[in-house]
Structures are given as C-alpha cells and as structure tokens.
Design a protein around this motif. Structure first.
Motif, mmCIF file in Angstrom:
data_model
loop_
_atom_site.group_PDB
_atom_site.id
_atom_site.type_symbol
_atom_site.label_atom_id
_atom_site.label_comp_id
_atom_site.label_asym_id
_atom_site.label_seq_id
_atom_site.Cartn_x
_atom_site.Cartn_y
_atom_site.Cartn_z
ATOM 1 N N GLY A 514 68.868 18.713 72.599
ATOM 2 C CA GLY A 514 67.692 19.404 72.096
ATOM 3 C C GLY A 514 67.369 19.115 70.652
ATOM 4 N N GLU A 515 66.989 20.187 69.914
ATOM 5 C CA GLU A 515 66.549 20.042 68.529
ATOM 6 C C GLU A 515 67.652 19.497 67.623
ATOM 7 N N THR A 516 68.885 19.879 67.916
ATOM 8 C CA THR A 516 69.998 19.378 67.104
ATOM 9 C C THR A 516 70.126 17.870 67.246
ATOM 10 N N ARG A 517 69.970 17.385 68.502
ATOM 11 C CA ARG A 517 70.044 15.940 68.730
ATOM 12 C C ARG A 517 68.911 15.228 67.987
ATOM 13 N N THR A 518 67.721 15.781 67.996
ATOM 14 C CA THR A 518 66.584 15.181 67.277
ATOM 15 C C THR A 518 66.847 15.164 65.775
#
Length: 555
Positions: A514-518
């Motif tokens: 999710g956002e952490t990966r981005t």
C-alpha cells in the motif's frame, strides 16, 4: 637532512628539528628573521636580507621588497639594468637562506619543506616550486602557513584535550585564516580562507595615503627617495603604535619639513576598509567549517602584522575573547615547517602527530549552459579534506560533436574567466550521433597533484591528465601517483554504505504494501537519481534525508 623554510613577504626564517626540539637558524647577521629584500650594489653584486633592506630608502631603484605578493604573475621588477620575476627574486632569497643553514649546520642542504599562504592558488604554488628549483633546493612539500603554525602549537602545547582554534595569520603581504581542531596529537584543518593582497604593508600604505592627503601632496611628484623615506617612517610609526597611544612623523619633502601626528584612533579610522577586508575571510572560514565563533577555544595570532594593537583589539571584539599571543608570531611558521620536514622524513619522535589539511580553492570545469554561456561547474569544492576524489556528470552539446575540450579551473567565481586556468584535456568522441554522457573525476592529494579523468559512458573509454606543482612528471612519478590516486576514486554508487542503503530500501519495498510501499518506492527513485549524478555532496544530502525518513518509518 630536511629543513623548514618560511618564505615570507616581508621576512623569512629557517628551522630544523632534532631530538624533538625545534632549532631556529640565525643568519649571517645573527638574526632569526631575514628581510625578504633583494638589491644590487653599485658594483653589480647581489645584496640580500638586512644588507639590501638598509638600502631601500637610499637606493630605491636598486632594491625591491614584497615581491612575493606577485608570485605566479607576469610582473617584472627592475633593479638598475636588471629585470627579474618574483620567482627569480624569491630564488635569490632562498639561496641566501640555504647558505645560512649550511653555514650553521656544516652540511649541504638540498631538500626542504617550504611554507606558502593557504590561499595561494596552483600558479602561485608552482612559482614557489620554480623559485626553489632555481636555488637548487628540492621541495619535498609545500605546507600551508596556518597548518605550519598549528603544528608548532601542537608541539609546544602537547595537549590531549579536545579544542577548536582559529588561526589568524597576517603577514606583511598576505592574510590566511584557518579553523583547526586539536585532540591527542591529531590536528584537523576544517576550513581555510584568506586574501593574498592584504597584509601589514597595506596598513602602512594607509598611513602614507592619509599623510599625502593632509599635506596636499601628489605622490607622483615625489622623488623615489622621498617616497621610500615616507614609507619607512610610516612603517616605524605603525609599529610604535603597538606600545604607545600616539607618535609623530617628521620628514623633509621637497626641501620642506612636514610633521604628522598619528594616534591609535585616527589610525583605526583610516584602516576601516582594511578591517572590513579582514573580517570577510574570518567569517567565510567559520561558515565553511560550520563552527560558531562562540565555540572556539581560542584564537592564535601568527605573522608579524598581528603585533598591531589595532588587529588584536579587532580580533578580540569579533571573537569575544582575548587572542593567544604567547607564541612568537614571526617564527611560529618556520617552526612548523621544521616539524613537517621531520614528519616527511618519518622521524620517530614525531610519529604520533597526525595532521589533515584542506583544499583551499574549488576545483571545477568550464561548461556551457542552456543559453550557450560559459559557467564554472564545481567538482571538488573548497575546504574539503584532502586527499579527495569527486565526480560529476557532464554531457556533450550536440549529437554530431567530434571532440570535447575539458578546461580545468580553480577558484570561486561563476565566470570561468575570473578563475585560475590550470590546464585542459581534449578527448575524441565515438561516432554515435547522440548526446554523450561523460563522467569527470577529479582526484586531489596532499602533494598538489590533481588527476582529471574522463569516462565516456557509452564506450567506457577513459582519458586522464595530471596537473601538479612541478614542471613535468616523470614516467615513474606518473605510475606512482596513479596508483596512489586510484585508491581514492570510488563513485558514490559504488560505495558500500550507499549500496547497503539501496538494498535495505529494496528489502523494505518487498516487505510492505500500500501507501508504505509507494513511500519506499519514492525513496528508491530519489536515491537512484542522486547516485546517477555522481555528485558526492548531493548523494550525502540525499542519504541523510532518506535515513531520517526511515527512522520515522521504523518508529
């Protein structure tokens, strides 16, 4: 045997170190200081030092001083029917100093460490090498004057407490400022700055100018003897103000007696513009070292001009502390050169002293910007610790370009023409009909050797030149320096710590969603783009930012 030589603008001195003790060498007159003055007698014989200095007033057309200010320039000095360069005049002084050493020690001296202002550029350093060569002296190393003073301080204090000092070196013709850290026999130079055209002579000139103005005299209408006499009396008055509040100058000009009363107050007013020039390099050195004035453990004064009460009071105001004056300002540099000479010869008694130094000027290349105007691209920026290697990426201007002219400069100006041109390298380009990416790598060591290497990325072809403080490099020297400099040349993308950080980011990308990966993906892109610039400073800032972001992410 190695000796240390302080080749000064107004005075020079020599020293040796034996059994851990520095010995200053007296000249033929029994003095430690030799005036850096050269003259020619009525019989055509060369006069050096005190003998020549005595004739500055009476024979100004046959005597010259302060020629060190013009080292590396095309200026020539006329002595009677002789025309000499600053290098040739310096060689005459060095030869005289060499004779004093040999007379004192009873042995032939051919090798020496010579001090130069930290703010001397490569041309001025080259000129110093040339002068020594003319005097039949092999220069094992040039040492920056504040660095020499730091060595002298370290040997005398033998402190193990950590301390940070600013060294103010104001000689007869040059100003050097260095910020140093001393701890347990380790001396680290954090930053240097200076002015090659500010020294005690400028303060004397200010007195002369004020006197001429008050007396409404035109300097061009004075005879050479009258000019020299006025200059000599102004110098004596300036020195007298160090111990008294006022003094009187009496001089006959155009057969008329003129009198001028010089006080400390009016001396300070007439020198305000010089004090402003003094402040600028002090503030620059502190800024480059990232050290506040309040963090200084002390201010060490070096150079004869620091004896002026005006200088001491101004330094005290600026630093909010009394400057350290317990060391002989005239002789500290000579003592330091002797210590460096023994370090060079691997003297066991000094094996525990370690000193780092910095590159005082920025080294870069001329490029043409989008408007096709030349500009200076820094590659190794000033006050980086040496030895050092740095790389930058440049690109060809046109797809059908056949050659690239790499023009190497030294200085701080945006316009290349205002910097010092060091040399050039012309490289042939492959037939590719595309814009070529070229990595320029500058590698600079403590001996003043600058290696410039270009790598054409499409073909991995490498070309290199060496620019250094000597006339020519032999094949053996080339091989030796090439091997030494090669150890320094690691691009940021190849450095282990940066590779490890990139691998860590890739692992975190795999582990998260999710956002952490981005968020991590953006960091990977930022680091990759930064590594591709080959700009060490850019990479270091990016790495620091990413590490801070990772700390927040891992909390």
């Amino acid at each position: 045997m190695y000796v240390g030589i302080d080749l000064g603008t107004t005075h020079s001195a020599i020293a040796v170190l034996s059994d851990g003790e520095v010995t200053l060498i007296k000249n033929i007159h029994g003095d430690y200081l030799t005036p850096s003055v050269v003259g020619i007698s009525d019989n055509g014989e060369w006069l050096v030092g005190k003998t020549a200095s005595e004739r500055l007033v009476t024979h100004p057309d046959k005597t010259v001083a302060e020629f060190k200010r013009y080292m590396g320039s095309q200026k020539r000095f006329r002595l009677s029917d002789q025309s000499l360069t600053p290098e040739e005049l310096s060689a005459i002084v060095l030869k005289s100093l060499k004779e004093d050493i040999e007379r004192s020690l009873g042995k032939t001296i051919t090798e020496a460490v010579i001090s130069v202002p930290a703010y001397f550029n490569n041309q001025q350093r080259q000129a110093t090498f040339n002068a020594a060569k003319l005097a039949n002296i092999k220069v094992e190393r040039l040492i920056n004057e504040p660095s020499a003073a730091a060595l002298a301080y370290s040997l005398q204090e033998q402190t193990k407490a950590e301390a940070t000092y600013m060294i103010v070196d104001l000689g007869g013709g040059t100003l050097d400022i260095s910020v140093i850290e001393v701890m347990d026999s380790i001396i680290e130079i954090h930053a240097s700055a200076g002015d090659n055209y500010l020294g005690g002579a400028n303060f004397t000139d200010a007195i002369v100018d004020q006197i001429l103005k008050q007396w409404q005299l035109n300097e061009n209408q004075l005879s050479s003897v009258e000019k020299s006499k006025l200059l000599s009396l102004s110098e004596a008055a300036k020195r007298k103000l160090s111990s008294t509040e006022k003094t009187t100058i009496n001089v006959y000009i155009q057969k008329k007696l003129h009198q001028y009363i010089l006080t400390r107050d009016n001396f300070e007013k007439m020198c305000k513009h010089l004090i402003d020039k003094l402040r600028r390099p002090i503030l620059r050195a502190l800024q480059d070292s990232r050290i506040e004035i309040s963090e200084l453990s002390g201010v060490i004064l070096v150079g004869g001009a620091t004896r002026m009460q005006l200088i001491r009071s101004q330094i005290a105001k600026l630093s909010s502390q009394l400057p350290m004056t317990q060391y002989s300002p005239d002789l500290a540099i000579a003592m330091g050169t002797a210590i460096q000479a023994n370090l060079k010869s691997q003297n066991q008694s000094l094996s525990d002293i370690i000193m780092t130094d910095v590159c005082p000027y920025t080294l870069g290349v001329e490029i043409h910007n989008e408007t096709n105007h030349p500009e200076f691209l820094p590659i190794i920026e000033r006050n980086n610790t040496i030895p050092i290697s740095r790389s930058r990426t440049v690109y060809t201007k046109h797809p059908d370009q056949k050659q690239v002219n790499i023009r190497v400069f030294q200085g701080e100006s945006f316009n290349p023409k205002d910097n010092v041109f060091l040399g050039k390298m012309i490289i042939d380009l492959p037939k590719s009909n595309k814009i070529e990416e070229i990595i320029l790598t500058y590698t600079y060591d403590i001996n003043g050797v600058l290696e410039v290497e270009s790598t054409i990325m499409s073909s991995n072809r490498k070309d290199k030149i060496y620019l250094q403080n000597d006339n020519q490099l032999t094949e053996m020297q080339l091989a030796t320096w090439s091997a030494q400099l090669e150890k320094l040349k690691t691009l940021p993308k190849d450095q282990e710590k940066n590779i490890a950080l990139l691998h860590k980011l890739e692992r975190l990308f795999e582990e998260n969603l999710g956002e952490t990966r981005t968020y991590i993906s953006n960091m990977i892109q930022k680091l990759t783009l930064s590594l591709d610039t080959h700009d060490h400073s850019n990479v270091e800032n990016t790495v620091q930012q990413i590490q801070q972001e990772l700390q927040k992410l891992e909390q």
